[in-house]
Design an enzyme around this catalytic site. Structure first.
Site, PDB file in Angstrom:
ATOM      1  N   SER A   1       0.871  -1.186   0.000  1.00 50.28           N
ATOM      2  CA  SER A   1       0.000   0.000   0.000  1.00 50.28           C
ATOM      3  C   SER A   1       0.898   1.223   0.000  1.00 50.28           C
ATOM      4  O   SER A   1       1.525   1.537   1.026  1.00 50.28           O
ATOM      5  CB  SER A   1      -0.870   0.031   1.264  1.00 50.28           C
ATOM      6  OG  SER A   1      -1.606  -1.137   1.386  1.00 50.28           O
TER       7      SER A   1
ATOM      8  N   LYS B   1      -7.164   1.840  -2.441  1.00 53.35           N
ATOM      9  CA  LYS B   1      -6.714   1.423  -1.111  1.00 53.35           C
ATOM     10  C   LYS B   1      -6.723   2.611  -0.134  1.00 53.35           C
ATOM     11  O   LYS B   1      -7.067   2.464   1.038  1.00 53.35           O
ATOM     12  CB  LYS B   1      -5.311   0.811  -1.213  1.00 53.35           C
ATOM     13  CG  LYS B   1      -4.651   0.448   0.101  1.00 53.35           C
ATOM     14  CD  LYS B   1      -5.357  -0.689   0.843  1.00 53.35           C
ATOM     15  CE  LYS B   1      -4.693  -0.961   2.186  1.00 53.35           C
ATOM     16  NZ  LYS B   1      -5.364  -1.997   2.963  1.00 53.35           N
TER      17      LYS B   1
ATOM     18  N   LYS C   1       1.205   6.064   7.899  1.00 53.60           N
ATOM     19  CA  LYS C   1       1.743   6.110   6.531  1.00 53.60           C
ATOM     20  C   LYS C   1       0.609   6.248   5.506  1.00 53.60           C
ATOM     21  O   LYS C   1       0.661   7.093   4.606  1.00 53.60           O
ATOM     22  CB  LYS C   1       2.555   4.821   6.311  1.00 53.60           C
ATOM     23  CG  LYS C   1       3.075   4.549   4.931  1.00 53.60           C
ATOM     24  CD  LYS C   1       2.236   3.602   4.115  1.00 53.60           C
ATOM     25  CE  LYS C   1       2.036   2.231   4.686  1.00 53.60           C
ATOM     26  NZ  LYS C   1       1.256   1.335   3.847  1.00 53.60           N
TER      27      LYS C   1
HETATM   28  P1  NAD Z   1       5.675  -5.652   7.664  1.00 49.48           P
HETATM   29  O1  NAD Z   1       6.435  -4.495   8.202  1.00 49.48           O
HETATM   30  O2  NAD Z   1       5.240  -6.740   8.582  1.00 49.48           O
HETATM   31  O3  NAD Z   1       6.513  -6.360   6.465  1.00 49.48           O
HETATM   32  C1  NAD Z   1       7.269  -5.662   5.512  1.00 49.48           C
HETATM   33  C2  NAD Z   1       8.444  -6.548   5.107  1.00 49.48           C
HETATM   34  O4  NAD Z   1       9.196  -5.863   4.084  1.00 49.48           O
HETATM   35  C3  NAD Z   1       9.415  -6.841   6.276  1.00 49.48           C
HETATM   36  O5  NAD Z   1       9.641  -8.226   6.382  1.00 49.48           O
HETATM   37  C4  NAD Z   1      10.669  -6.061   5.868  1.00 49.48           C
HETATM   38  O6  NAD Z   1      11.866  -6.655   6.333  1.00 49.48           O
HETATM   39  C5  NAD Z   1      10.575  -6.118   4.352  1.00 49.48           C
HETATM   40  N1  NAD Z   1      11.409  -5.105   3.691  1.00 49.48           N
HETATM   41  C6  NAD Z   1      11.488  -3.774   3.966  1.00 49.48           C
HETATM   42  N2  NAD Z   1      12.373  -3.178   3.145  1.00 49.48           N
HETATM   43  C7  NAD Z   1      12.875  -4.159   2.353  1.00 49.48           C
HETATM   44  C8  NAD Z   1      13.849  -4.177   1.304  1.00 49.48           C
HETATM   45  N3  NAD Z   1      14.479  -3.051   0.917  1.00 49.48           N
HETATM   46  N4  NAD Z   1      14.118  -5.358   0.696  1.00 49.48           N
HETATM   47  C9  NAD Z   1      13.486  -6.499   1.080  1.00 49.48           C
HETATM   48  N5  NAD Z   1      12.564  -6.544   2.076  1.00 49.48           N
HETATM   49  C10 NAD Z   1      12.262  -5.392   2.693  1.00 49.48           C
HETATM   50  O7  NAD Z   1       4.423  -5.023   6.905  1.00 49.48           O
HETATM   51  P2  NAD Z   1       3.043  -5.757   6.520  1.00 49.48           P
HETATM   52  O8  NAD Z   1       2.083  -5.604   7.640  1.00 49.48           O
HETATM   53  O9  NAD Z   1       3.336  -7.092   5.937  1.00 49.48           O
HETATM   54  O10 NAD Z   1       2.544  -4.758   5.359  1.00 49.48           O
HETATM   55  C11 NAD Z   1       3.080  -4.762   4.050  1.00 49.48           C
HETATM   56  C12 NAD Z   1       2.231  -3.850   3.186  1.00 49.48           C
HETATM   57  O11 NAD Z   1       0.886  -4.346   3.166  1.00 49.48           O
HETATM   58  C13 NAD Z   1       2.157  -2.401   3.720  1.00 49.48           C
HETATM   59  O12 NAD Z   1       2.158  -1.505   2.663  1.00 49.48           O
HETATM   60  C14 NAD Z   1       0.841  -2.395   4.474  1.00 49.48           C
HETATM   61  O13 NAD Z   1       0.289  -1.094   4.551  1.00 49.48           O
HETATM   62  C15 NAD Z   1       0.003  -3.335   3.621  1.00 49.48           C
HETATM   63  N6  NAD Z   1      -1.112  -3.979   4.315  1.00 49.48           N
HETATM   64  C16 NAD Z   1      -0.946  -4.489   5.569  1.00 49.48           C
HETATM   65  C17 NAD Z   1      -2.043  -5.086   6.208  1.00 49.48           C
HETATM   66  C18 NAD Z   1      -1.925  -5.642   7.616  1.00 49.48           C
HETATM   67  O14 NAD Z   1      -2.964  -5.918   8.242  1.00 49.48           O
HETATM   68  N7  NAD Z   1      -0.725  -5.847   8.147  1.00 49.48           N
HETATM   69  C19 NAD Z   1      -3.280  -5.164   5.561  1.00 49.48           C
HETATM   70  C20 NAD Z   1      -3.393  -4.690   4.268  1.00 49.48           C
HETATM   71  C21 NAD Z   1      -2.300  -4.083   3.646  1.00 49.48           C
END
Ligand code: NAD
Length: 294
Positions: free
Chosen positions: A95, A170, A238
């Site tokens: 997102s 979104k 964010k």
């Molecule tokens: P998170 O922080 O748990 O996971 C993000 C992952 O990306 C981490 O494992 C991190 O190490 C990795 N990462 C960061 N920079 C990196 C790089 N340069 N190279 C490789 N890996 C890298 O976040 P999340 O909760 O999984 O959310 C991910 C996306 O999905 C976000 O944009 C969030 O807004 C969206 N989202 C989350 C949810 C939720 O309920 N958690 C629901 C819908 C959408």
């Protein structure tokens, strides 16, 4: 099919595991080794960089926190574009700001790489059971090509328009969710302070016009004082920042979003950034010195 997956956090991990369960060969990368190890145990192969993922896979899915992370993974050193070919398709399911999707799509197109934005709604539970709602922007032909893969992770995938339209959709979703949690928290603090059991209030109103998926998901958490994420307050900050930036660009005032963003900022400053966004209730709990509990 061989699929690259980059970003194995709360959401990416179960999404990647569902692709493995569906019989696909996954090549994965994340900067956090434990997150990679967990998916490797489930059957994936790990890569040393996003570049290596791109060298090995024509289809790459990214699930990263925000625009700068996706830009680094796609356009940075050892990134996807360094390893990609003219056959590469990138499906960014993070997102992020719609303007960032549009900017990256241009850079990808210069190298013959196709990029679509495909953020999701539903959170960790729906990522685990493969029933996410997926909203997509970009070339419809690319959407059609990856549709079956998206439907391994989701219960629906809707093509919303040109590149960035998935993330615009979104942002609308995130505005509705944040304002709904704030409204639920404010209303339940009112009834709690007036001496009515919050569970009785929930049972009485959940089937009426005020009922919502948000209320059904968050009131059980709030009344148990369980703020384990889920979706973190910092990630919602964010999203609302991206919503305000987009609103300012297109001329859509977002006064309620701005107010709830400041509530979230206060919670972040107070050390609650890693709490679930149902922790918006804590804003009211701090104002009144009263907890909304059963
Ligand atoms: P998170 O922080 O748990 O996971 C993000 C992952 O990306 C981490 O494992 C991190 O190490 C990795 N990462 C960061 N920079 C990196 C790089 N340069 N190279 C490789 N890996 C890298 O976040 P999340 O909760 O999984 O959310 C991910 C996306 O999905 C976000 O944009 C969030 O807004 C969206 N989202 C989350 C949810 C939720 O309920 N958690 C629901 C819908 C959408």
């Amino acid at each position: 099919m061989k699929i690259g997956f980059i970003g194995l956090g709360i959401m990416g991990k179960p999404m990647a595991k569902n692709l493995i369960k569906a019989g696909h060969d996954l090549i994965v990368f994340d900067v956090i080794k434990e997150n990679v190890d967990d998916v490797v145990v489930a059957g994936a192969k790990s890569a040393a960089s996003s570049k290596q993922v791109a060298q090995e896979c024509k289809l790459i899915i990214t699930m990263l926190p925000n625009s700068p992370h996706v830009k680094t993974v796609i356009m940075g050193e050892n990134g996807i574009l360094e390893g990609a070919s003219e056959e590469t398709i990138v499906v960014d399911m993070s997102s992020i700001a719609p303007s960032a999707s549009q900017e990256m799509e241009k850079s990808c197109a210069e190298k013959g790489v196709k990029l679509i934005d495909a953020p999701v709604s539903g959170g960790e539970p729906k990522a685990i059971d493969g029933s996410l709602s997926i909203m997509v922007g970009g070339d419809k032909a690319v959407f059609d090509e990856v549709y079956d893969i998206l439907m391994v992770m989701g219960a629906s995938a809707v093509h919303c328009g040109d590149i960035g339209a998935g993330n615009t959709t979104k942002l609308a979703n995130q505005v509705i969710v944040a304002l709904n949690i704030a409204a639920v928290s404010e209303a339940f603090m009112l009834s709690t302070k007036a001496g009515v059991d919050p569970i009785k209030v929930f049972d009485a109103i959940k089937g009426g016009l005020a009922g919502s998926t948000v209320m059904n998901a968050k009131i059980p958490m709030i009344t148990e004082g369980n703020f384990k994420p889920g979706f973190k307050i910092d990630l919602h900050i964010k999203d609302l920042n991206n919503a305000l930036e987009t609103g300012h660009t297109v001329g859509a005032p977002l006064p309620l979003t701005a107010t709830v963003l400041e509530m979230l900022q206060m919670l972040h400053a107070d050390g609650f950034g890693q709490y679930d966004h149902s922790g918006i209730a804590k804003y009211y709990e701090k104002l009144t010195g009263t907890e909304i509990r059963k």
